[in-house]
Design a protein around this motif. Structure first.
Motif, PDB file in Angstrom:
ATOM      1  N   VAL A  19       0.841  -1.211   0.000  1.00 54.34           N
ATOM      2  CA  VAL A  19       0.000   0.000   0.000  1.00 54.34           C
ATOM      3  C   VAL A  19       0.867   1.249   0.000  1.00 54.34           C
ATOM      4  N   PHE A  20       1.946   1.234   0.791  1.00 56.23           N
ATOM      5  CA  PHE A  20       2.853   2.386   0.848  1.00 56.23           C
ATOM      6  C   PHE A  20       3.508   2.654  -0.507  1.00 56.23           C
ATOM      7  N   LEU A  21       3.985   1.600  -1.150  1.00 55.61           N
ATOM      8  CA  LEU A  21       4.645   1.781  -2.448  1.00 55.61           C
ATOM      9  C   LEU A  21       3.667   2.264  -3.504  1.00 55.61           C
ATOM     10  N   ALA A  22       2.433   1.725  -3.493  1.00 51.66           N
ATOM     11  CA  ALA A  22       1.446   2.176  -4.473  1.00 51.66           C
ATOM     12  C   ALA A  22       1.113   3.652  -4.271  1.00 51.66           C
ATOM     13  N   ALA A  24       3.046   5.893  -2.767  1.00 51.72           N
ATOM     14  CA  ALA A  24       4.236   6.690  -3.109  1.00 51.72           C
ATOM     15  C   ALA A  24       4.384   6.817  -4.612  1.00 51.72           C
ATOM     16  N   GLY A  25       4.119   5.748  -5.371  1.00 52.26           N
ATOM     17  CA  GLY A  25       4.214   5.818  -6.828  1.00 52.26           C
ATOM     18  C   GLY A  25       3.218   6.788  -7.418  1.00 52.26           C
ATOM     19  N   PHE A  26       1.991   6.756  -6.884  1.00 56.39           N
ATOM     20  CA  PHE A  26       0.970   7.690  -7.376  1.00 56.39           C
ATOM     21  C   PHE A  26       1.376   9.135  -7.091  1.00 56.39           C
ATOM     22  N   LEU A  27       1.896   9.365  -5.880  1.00 59.41           N
ATOM     23  CA  LEU A  27       2.301  10.740  -5.533  1.00 59.41           C
ATOM     24  C   LEU A  27       3.491  11.203  -6.375  1.00 59.41           C
ATOM     25  N   LEU A  28       4.456  10.318  -6.602  1.00 56.19           N
ATOM     26  CA  LEU A  28       5.609  10.695  -7.416  1.00 56.19           C
ATOM     27  C   LEU A  28       5.187  11.026  -8.838  1.00 56.19           C
ATOM     28  N   ARG A  29       4.291  10.191  -9.398  1.00 53.09           N
ATOM     29  CA  ARG A  29       3.804  10.458 -10.749  1.00 53.09           C
ATOM     30  C   ARG A  29       3.071  11.795 -10.815  1.00 53.09           C
ATOM     31  N   GLY A  30       2.201  12.064  -9.818  1.00 49.91           N
ATOM     32  CA  GLY A  30       1.474  13.337  -9.801  1.00 49.91           C
ATOM     33  C   GLY A  30       2.406  14.519  -9.654  1.00 49.91           C
ATOM     34  N   GLN A  31       3.450  14.339  -8.825  1.00 51.14           N
ATOM     35  CA  GLN A  31       4.408  15.429  -8.648  1.00 51.14           C
ATOM     36  C   GLN A  31       5.153  15.715  -9.942  1.00 51.14           C
ATOM     37  N   ALA A 115      11.898   6.338  -7.383  1.00 50.34           N
ATOM     38  CA  ALA A 115      11.120   5.158  -6.985  1.00 50.34           C
ATOM     39  C   ALA A 115      12.020   4.084  -6.371  1.00 50.34           C
ATOM     40  N   LEU A 116      13.217   3.908  -6.922  1.00 48.50           N
ATOM     41  CA  LEU A 116      14.139   2.914  -6.365  1.00 48.50           C
ATOM     42  C   LEU A 116      14.552   3.280  -4.948  1.00 48.50           C
ATOM     43  N   VAL A 117      14.740   4.562  -4.715  1.00 48.82           N
ATOM     44  CA  VAL A 117      15.071   4.993  -3.354  1.00 48.82           C
ATOM     45  C   VAL A 117      13.926   4.684  -2.398  1.00 48.82           C
ATOM     46  N   VAL A 118      12.697   4.948  -2.857  1.00 53.99           N
ATOM     47  CA  VAL A 118      11.528   4.675  -2.025  1.00 53.99           C
ATOM     48  C   VAL A 118      11.406   3.176  -1.731  1.00 53.99           C
ATOM     49  N   VAL A 119      11.656   2.337  -2.768  1.00 56.95           N
ATOM     50  CA  VAL A 119      11.587   0.884  -2.577  1.00 56.95           C
ATOM     51  C   VAL A 119      12.644   0.421  -1.572  1.00 56.95           C
ATOM     52  N   GLY A 120      13.836   0.974  -1.671  1.00 54.31           N
ATOM     53  CA  GLY A 120      14.886   0.619  -0.716  1.00 54.31           C
ATOM     54  C   GLY A 120      14.510   0.964   0.707  1.00 54.31           C
TER      55      GLY A 120
END
Length: 404
Positions: A19-22, A24-31, A115-120
């Motif tokens: 849930v966190f990664l999904a 974060a991905g949505f927010l990064l894309r929107g940003q 995104a890779l940083v967030v996944v790490g």
């Protein structure tokens, strides 16, 4: 237990991480989309500022070329006289003095680096969550380990209230069991000692009978009974350590059948004996002899005098099978017959209980069936000595109510 907790924590933390990664991905894309739109808006504002000062086509073209959107061919200007400057034909963003500035939205790539940083970071949080999640369960696991290792002694543990209550219940049950065992030992010891006086009288009477086959059998029976009483009394003495003993089933059965065969001849019974090859089991000779005597005593006590009896020993695949069958009427209720003290039919059920306990002690089973002679058949499977095989399943017994 620890692996179960780990799997539960991994599942829970994994779902949270997904849930966190999904999110974060949505927010990064929107940003990223918002940043690209803001850049296009700034480029359009720059061109609009030039148009507010001068509508000279050359000046406007130069300004368009210096913007990022213009350099990418996404920005265009339509002057008041309809002249189009620049490439593209996107949405109108700025209108100055009749001129319109339009920008085609850029294709925004996904920010894989971020995104890779967030996944790490999510992976580290997941590992830390599992590690820290075990800490509240540490007292429970410790208490369960203490509980599992407390066989044969009182349980002392500190932990969750429910486990402490369980330990108290186990201690109470253990105390009650010890009291019952002690009471049973005292009762057997008392009965055994009480038997010594009539046994002494029987020995004197047997000696006074004289000679002959019948007198010899009486003296042999009295001697055997005296030996059994002595063995019971000796067995009641606590033994700190006893080396494991083994015996040859064939030899023990053959020795005991000398007495029972004579008894069968006296009653006119047909007695079939097939002991086969030597077969060793992890029981003492006295313990196995008690099993044979208990089973044969049941046959002679609960079947007509003319009913045949058969005893056989078979060794196969790590098991030693002892079969005692008769030509009587069979067992009306096999389920009760295999439970101590409730056999019915005038029997206490102790004989079959002795046999069952001996078989289970070797990892074997007891089977009560209808035999080929028409009556009951008791089939004991003993685990062979020094033979490594899986325990029989089920460990206790199997009942069969069928007919031959």
């Amino acid at each position: 237990m620890r692996s179960v907790i780990t799997r539960a924590l991994l599942l829970a933390a994994g779902l949270v991480t997904v849930v966190f990664l999904a999110t974060a991905g949505f927010l990064l894309r929107g940003q990223a989309v918002s940043a690209a739109a803001a850049a296009d808006q700034r480029d359009a504002a720059v061109v609009g500022a030039v148009l507010a000062v001068s509508a000279d086509p050359d000046a406007v073209r130069g300004t368009i070329a210096r913007t990022s959107a213009g350099a990418e061919g996404r920005l265009s200007v339509v002057l008041a006289d309809g002249t189009r400057l620049g490439a593209g034909g996107g949405s109108a963003m700025v209108s100055v003095g009749g001129a319109v500035v339009s920008v085609v939205p850029a294709a925004v790539p996904f920010p894989f680096g971020t995104a890779l940083v967030v996944v790490g970071v999510a992976g580290l949080v997941l590992a830390g969550g599992i590690f820290l999640g075990h800490r509240p369960f540490t007292p429970v696991i410790t208490a369960l380990r203490v509980l599992a290792s407390s066989s044969g002694r009182r349980v002392r543990l500190t932990g969750p209230r429910e486990l402490e209550a369980l330990a108290e219940s186990i201690n109470e049950a253990s105390t009650r069991t010890s009291q019952l065992v002690a009471k049973e030992r005292e009762m057997i010891a008392d009965v055994s000692h009480r038997l010594r006086t009539p046994l002494a009288a029987l020995r004197l009477d047997a000696d006074a009978v004289g000679s002959g086959p019948v007198a010899d059998r009486i003296r042999s029976a009295v001697s055997t009974l005296g030996h059994d009483v002595d063995r019971i009394i000796q067995a009641l003495q606590p033994v700190e350590s006893e080396a494991a003993s083994t015996c040859d089933v064939a030899s023990v059965v053959e020795a005991r059948m000398k007495f029972w065969s004579a008894h069968a001849d006296d009653q006119g019974r047909v007695c079939e004996i097939d002991v086969g090859e030597p077969a060793w089991v992890p029981l003492s000779p006295d313990a196995l002899a008690a099993v044979v005597d208990a089973l044969l005593e049941n046959v002679f006590r609960h079947t007509p005098p003319a009913a045949p009896v058969g005893v056989s020993v078979v060794r196969h695949a790590g098991w030693v099978t002892l079969v005692v069958e008769d030509g009587g009427t069979g067992v009306a209720d096999p389920s009760s017959a295999l439970h101590r003290g409730i056999s019915g039919g005038g029997s206490t059920g102790l004989g079959l209980d002795i046999a069952r306990a001996a078989a289970v002690a070797t990892g074997g089973t007891i089977h009560l069936e209808r035999g080929r002679l028409g009556g009951a058949r008791v089939r004991l499977r003993f685990g062979e000595a020094n033979s490594h095989h899986a325990p029989a399943s089920p460990r206790a017994w199997r009942l069969w109510r069928g007919h031959p």
